[in-house]
Scaffold this motif. Sequence first.
Motif, mmCIF file in Angstrom:
data_model
loop_
_atom_site.group_PDB
_atom_site.id
_atom_site.type_symbol
_atom_site.label_atom_id
_atom_site.label_comp_id
_atom_site.label_asym_id
_atom_site.label_seq_id
_atom_site.Cartn_x
_atom_site.Cartn_y
_atom_site.Cartn_z
ATOM 1 N N ILE A 136 40.623 -15.440 9.442
ATOM 2 C CA ILE A 136 41.351 -15.740 10.725
ATOM 3 C C ILE A 136 42.543 -14.428 10.550
ATOM 4 C CG2 ILE A 136 42.824 -17.068 12.102
ATOM 5 C CD1 ILE A 136 41.485 -19.301 10.480
ATOM 6 N N GLY A 137 42.150 -13.321 11.209
ATOM 7 C CA GLY A 137 43.120 -12.275 11.435
ATOM 8 C C GLY A 137 42.363 -11.099 11.763
ATOM 9 N N VAL A 138 42.714 -9.858 11.488
ATOM 10 C CA VAL A 138 42.421 -8.619 12.106
ATOM 11 C C VAL A 138 41.882 -7.999 10.757
ATOM 12 C CG1 VAL A 138 42.709 -6.401 13.130
ATOM 13 C CG2 VAL A 138 43.756 -8.531 13.952
ATOM 14 N N GLY A 139 40.407 -7.755 10.806
ATOM 15 C CA GLY A 139 40.039 -6.991 9.562
ATOM 16 C C GLY A 139 40.283 -7.910 8.325
ATOM 17 N N GLU A 140 40.873 -6.787 7.223
ATOM 18 C CA GLU A 140 41.061 -7.643 5.992
ATOM 19 C C GLU A 140 42.499 -8.101 6.076
ATOM 20 O OE1 GLU A 140 39.312 -7.636 3.235
ATOM 21 O OE2 GLU A 140 37.626 -6.983 4.050
ATOM 22 N N ALA A 141 43.363 -8.236 7.038
ATOM 23 C CA ALA A 141 44.711 -8.493 7.079
ATOM 24 C C ALA A 141 44.366 -10.067 7.790
ATOM 25 C CB ALA A 141 45.448 -7.810 7.874
ATOM 26 N N GLY A 142 44.396 -10.841 7.110
ATOM 27 C CA GLY A 142 44.322 -12.429 7.548
ATOM 28 C C GLY A 142 44.336 -13.349 6.643
ATOM 29 N N ILE A 143 43.941 -14.770 6.826
ATOM 30 C CA ILE A 143 43.846 -15.913 5.928
ATOM 31 C C ILE A 143 42.305 -16.451 5.907
ATOM 32 C CG2 ILE A 143 46.290 -16.444 6.094
ATOM 33 C CD1 ILE A 143 45.385 -18.504 8.120
ATOM 34 N N ALA A 144 42.052 -16.984 4.740
ATOM 35 C CA ALA A 144 40.669 -17.368 4.767
ATOM 36 C C ALA A 144 40.688 -18.546 3.467
ATOM 37 C CB ALA A 144 39.694 -16.480 4.285
ATOM 38 N N LEU A 145 39.910 -19.661 3.452
ATOM 39 C CA LEU A 145 39.851 -20.480 2.556
ATOM 40 C C LEU A 145 38.375 -19.984 1.660
ATOM 41 C CD1 LEU A 145 40.425 -24.167 3.982
ATOM 42 C CD2 LEU A 145 41.937 -22.557 2.766
ATOM 43 N N ARG A 146 38.653 -20.591 0.476
ATOM 44 C CA ARG A 146 37.699 -20.335 -0.596
ATOM 45 C C ARG A 146 37.553 -21.783 -1.343
ATOM 46 N NH1 ARG A 146 34.403 -16.949 -2.973
ATOM 47 N NH2 ARG A 146 33.688 -17.370 -5.177
ATOM 48 N N LEU A 147 36.145 -22.539 -1.047
ATOM 49 C CA LEU A 147 36.176 -23.910 -1.736
ATOM 50 C C LEU A 147 35.061 -23.451 -2.600
ATOM 51 C CD1 LEU A 147 36.024 -25.896 1.721
ATOM 52 C CD2 LEU A 147 37.932 -25.873 0.008
ATOM 53 N N ASP A 148 35.384 -23.623 -3.933
ATOM 54 C CA ASP A 148 34.524 -23.701 -4.927
ATOM 55 C C ASP A 148 34.878 -24.533 -5.996
ATOM 56 O OD1 ASP A 148 36.558 -22.394 -6.210
ATOM 57 O OD2 ASP A 148 35.679 -20.329 -6.528
ATOM 58 N N ALA A 149 34.437 -24.862 -7.272
ATOM 59 C CA ALA A 149 34.458 -25.658 -8.148
ATOM 60 C C ALA A 149 35.997 -25.886 -8.712
ATOM 61 C CB ALA A 149 33.726 -25.826 -9.219
ATOM 62 N N LEU A 150 36.640 -24.673 -8.714
ATOM 63 C CA LEU A 150 38.004 -24.532 -9.172
ATOM 64 C C LEU A 150 39.003 -24.760 -8.265
ATOM 65 C CD1 LEU A 150 40.181 -23.626 -11.217
ATOM 66 C CD2 LEU A 150 40.098 -21.317 -10.219
ATOM 67 N N SER A 151 38.905 -24.584 -6.842
ATOM 68 C CA SER A 151 39.697 -24.904 -5.689
ATOM 69 C C SER A 151 39.646 -26.255 -5.347
ATOM 70 C CB SER A 151 39.378 -23.906 -4.722
ATOM 71 O OG SER A 151 38.282 -24.053 -4.207
ATOM 72 N N VAL A 152 38.422 -26.816 -5.383
ATOM 73 C CA VAL A 152 38.437 -28.110 -4.760
ATOM 74 C C VAL A 152 39.132 -29.050 -5.913
ATOM 75 C CG1 VAL A 152 36.511 -27.770 -3.413
ATOM 76 C CG2 VAL A 152 36.129 -28.512 -5.600
ATOM 77 N N MET A 153 38.737 -28.846 -7.088
ATOM 78 C CA MET A 153 39.294 -29.842 -8.248
ATOM 79 C C MET A 153 40.859 -29.350 -8.404
ATOM 80 S SD MET A 153 36.710 -29.078 -11.529
ATOM 81 C CE MET A 153 37.724 -30.006 -12.552
ATOM 82 N N MET A 154 41.296 -28.618 -8.152
ATOM 83 C CA MET A 154 42.848 -28.265 -8.006
ATOM 84 C C MET A 154 43.362 -29.071 -6.934
ATOM 85 S SD MET A 154 44.087 -26.597 -10.775
ATOM 86 C CE MET A 154 45.465 -26.439 -10.186
ATOM 87 N N SER A 155 42.627 -28.929 -5.736
ATOM 88 C CA SER A 155 43.213 -29.421 -4.438
ATOM 89 C C SER A 155 43.035 -31.125 -4.704
ATOM 90 C CB SER A 155 42.237 -29.117 -3.391
ATOM 91 O OG SER A 155 40.886 -29.514 -3.374
ATOM 92 N N TRP A 156 42.039 -31.507 -5.328
ATOM 93 C CA TRP A 156 42.089 -32.919 -5.721
ATOM 94 C C TRP A 156 43.306 -33.499 -6.427
ATOM 95 C CZ3 TRP A 156 36.415 -33.457 -7.660
ATOM 96 C CH2 TRP A 156 35.626 -33.034 -6.534
ATOM 97 N N LEU A 157 43.559 -32.685 -7.329
ATOM 98 C CA LEU A 157 44.978 -33.079 -8.205
ATOM 99 C C LEU A 157 46.039 -32.988 -7.368
ATOM 100 C CD1 LEU A 157 45.995 -33.355 -11.101
ATOM 101 C CD2 LEU A 157 46.151 -31.076 -11.520
ATOM 102 N N VAL A 158 46.156 -31.997 -6.592
ATOM 103 C CA VAL A 158 47.401 -31.843 -5.575
ATOM 104 C C VAL A 158 47.645 -32.742 -4.689
ATOM 105 C CG1 VAL A 158 48.493 -30.390 -3.945
ATOM 106 C CG2 VAL A 158 47.479 -29.303 -6.053
ATOM 107 N N THR A 159 46.630 -33.149 -3.905
ATOM 108 C CA THR A 159 46.550 -34.349 -3.062
ATOM 109 C C THR A 159 46.783 -35.533 -3.593
ATOM 110 O OG1 THR A 159 44.191 -34.071 -2.806
ATOM 111 C CG2 THR A 159 45.217 -33.096 -1.132
ATOM 112 N N LEU A 160 46.044 -35.869 -4.928
ATOM 113 C CA LEU A 160 46.315 -37.269 -5.324
ATOM 114 C C LEU A 160 48.093 -37.254 -6.081
ATOM 115 C CD1 LEU A 160 45.370 -39.932 -6.649
ATOM 116 C CD2 LEU A 160 44.615 -38.343 -8.698
ATOM 117 N N LEU A 161 48.336 -36.161 -6.726
ATOM 118 C CA LEU A 161 49.614 -36.404 -7.048
ATOM 119 C C LEU A 161 50.603 -36.555 -6.007
ATOM 120 C CD1 LEU A 161 49.605 -33.953 -10.383
ATOM 121 C CD2 LEU A 161 49.693 -36.471 -10.369
ATOM 122 N N GLY A 162 50.402 -35.502 -4.915
ATOM 123 C CA GLY A 162 51.364 -35.648 -3.698
ATOM 124 C C GLY A 162 51.317 -36.811 -2.919
#
Length: 523
Positions: free
Chosen positions: A66-92
């Motif tokens: 989401i942006g112009v060319g390489e200047a933007g933001i994007a999500l990467r969902l893989d085993a590492l990011s989803v496990m960390m996101s589970w931990l963050v939302t659970l503790l939060g």
Amino acid sequence: MMGGNLALIGYLAPLSLAVVALIAWLSRSVNLTFQLGRIAGIGSFLLLLGLGIVVFTSGPMVSPVIGVGEAGIALRLDALSVMMSWLVTLLGTLLIQFSRNYLDGDPRQKLFFIRLYLMVSAVLLMVLSGNLWQLVLAWIGMSLALHELLVFYPERPRALRAARKKFITARIGDVCLIVAAVLLAQTFGTTDLGTIREAAASALAGGTIPADAAIAAILIVIVAALKSAMFPFHGWLLEVMETPTPVSALLHAGLLNAGIFLVVRFGELVFLSPPALILLIVLGGFTAIFASSSMITQTSVKVSLAYSSAAHMGFMIMLCGFGAHTVAIMHLIAHSCYKAHAFLSSGSIIEYVRDTGAQKLDTAPHPLSLLANMAVSVAIFLAVATAIGIDITKRPGETAMITIFMIAVAYLLVKGNTDKAPISVIGRTMLMATLVTMAFFALEVMAEALLGGAVAVYPPLDMPTMIAVALAVVLFGIVMAFSAFLPALVNRPAWRALYVHLKNGFYANAMFDRFLDAFRLAR
């Protein structure tokens, strides 16, 4: 790679918390702020849980930029990011619930919730980043949100002083991360984290290591060391005890781990630079030994927990230097859950220690007993590894890691078998050592299965890195022997002097205080 548009749904998790923070700012109701935050936390966890199931069954997902060319933001969902996101939302979510009662009646409770929601939102954006610039922006936002939580009680000068130290180290880390991001974008011609990872792996396999990439790897290690409170930048961590307890729990159980996550996310890149690996081993190993030794000299429960956190962070940083990324992440998750519970129940820990007494070694073991227990530890590890079909000698980094765990288990055996312990105590100790060994290998196997290709594999270590790994193992062995013979050394003048130095953290924090005072006078 699949489901790019589906990955965009992941933005609902951090955005929902940010929107609730905005609604809370416009609303006057503390209860509405709490209820909406709790709903957003639970909903985010369930959303990311569902996306994680898709990832584990169908493969990683990367959203369009989401942006112009390489200047933007994007999500990467893989085993590492989803496990960390589970931990963050659970503790939060747990901290949101805990804060409702902990700050009940505080006139600024709504403001605390707003800052907490923004904090969790920034952490989620960071761990889910698929683009360099989102990672950098979320990293800086996470640090600024933490600062606002650390100064929640502005009338407490010690809290402000600790926050000021953290602010300075964080800004140094931010500059290093920005420079590293620019170098990576220029070197690899992309800001996509997955593409950078693949390019770094190809460069390592081909033996052509870009100079700018190697510099970026060292900068990332420095950023991680600053974030995870490595010596000598650990002092602020010991002084944040005047913040609300939920902040301490969030800091020790979550935000300190960001440094380890950063190194693992850029694992292939760090492997390009042997100096970066050596720096991880030296900083992490020394901090682990120093902090765990200083911890036993403290009388404050929360300061002891802070030193414990620094020791665990150092150990995980060192594991990253060994190349043991999967084990480091599993250790991270286990430590986060333990430390969150420890801080939220720190009052009851005092009663527990008073009622049961701390486990300690009252007499020094015979040297032959020490060697015998080490032999038993090795036998247990070999037996368990053989039974489940693991070759512990196939990779040097893994062998070193397992050796350090064997040393730790040997110390456990020494504590249970010294001073003519009854057969029942010896039996329980042997059983516990076996169960700990089995749990260690089970976690390693589970980590390899879950994380799979989401993290870098063990690298072929060059000679300087091998020497650093071997020295780390030897030092841990020396510290174990020193701890075992400590009862015979407590009355020695040398130990009494070392005790004072350890209790004061080798005066690194005092030097930081002098720097701050001199800077303020210069202004």
